[in-house]
Scaffold this motif. Structure first.
Motif: not given
Length: 165
Positions: A22-23, A25-27, A29, A32-33
């Motif tokens: 999840s981290q 995926a956020a990094e 952009g 998705t996870r």
């Protein structure tokens, strides 16, 4: 979104650093996870060792003794629908012997009712076949004698079973 060489290298570095999917995926952009997890598997990246904090068991919170209530469970297991049949025996019974059924008590199939014992006696293919016909125990199809024969506790049946080795 496509996996460019630069994004794959970033994924590998973040994965090696121990970030979660999840981290990562956020990094990255735009991903998705699940996409991160799929790419990690396709790349064959090794699983990471768990951090020491997640492998150590968490200490339990002490419980207040005053709030604890223990409810005893019945020692009887299995089908308890006929358990009430055993409560009728107040004194221990001696070993069962052959039950002699008087001629006036014997019933044919057509003479049976809800109040007569339906225990079969003899071979149904012979002329001397009959049913016990004695008074039944409440809500059971048999008299007291035949109920003890039919409804035996599991531990008694287990003791009589031959050993299979």
């Amino acid at each position: 979104m496509s996996w460019t060489d630069e994004r794959v290298e970033t994924l590998k570095k973040l994965w090696a650093d121990g970030l979660s999917a999840s981290q990562i995926a956020a990094e990255l952009g735009g991903v998705t996870r699940n996409a991160v997890i799929g790419k990690v598997h396709r790349l064959g990246l090794s699983g990471r060792a768990k951090s020491p904090s997640s492998t150590a068991p968490r200490p339990r919170k002490p419980r207040a003794a005053s709030h604890m209530l223990r409810v005893s469970r019945s020692s009887m297991r299995g089908n308890t629908a006929l358990a009430h049949a055993y409560e009728l025996d107040v004194e221990p019974e001696t070993e069962l012997i052959d039950n002699v059924i008087p001629l006036g008590q014997r019933r044919s199939l057509l003479e049976l009712t809800d109040e007569t014992c339906r225990w079969p006696i003899g071979d149904p293919g012979t002329a001397d076949f009959f049913f016990c016909g004695g008074p039944t125990v409440t809500s059971l199809p048999y008299c007291a004698y035949h109920s003890r024969v039919a409804y035996q506790p599991a531990n008694v049946r287990r003791d009589r079973r031959p050993f299979r080795g």
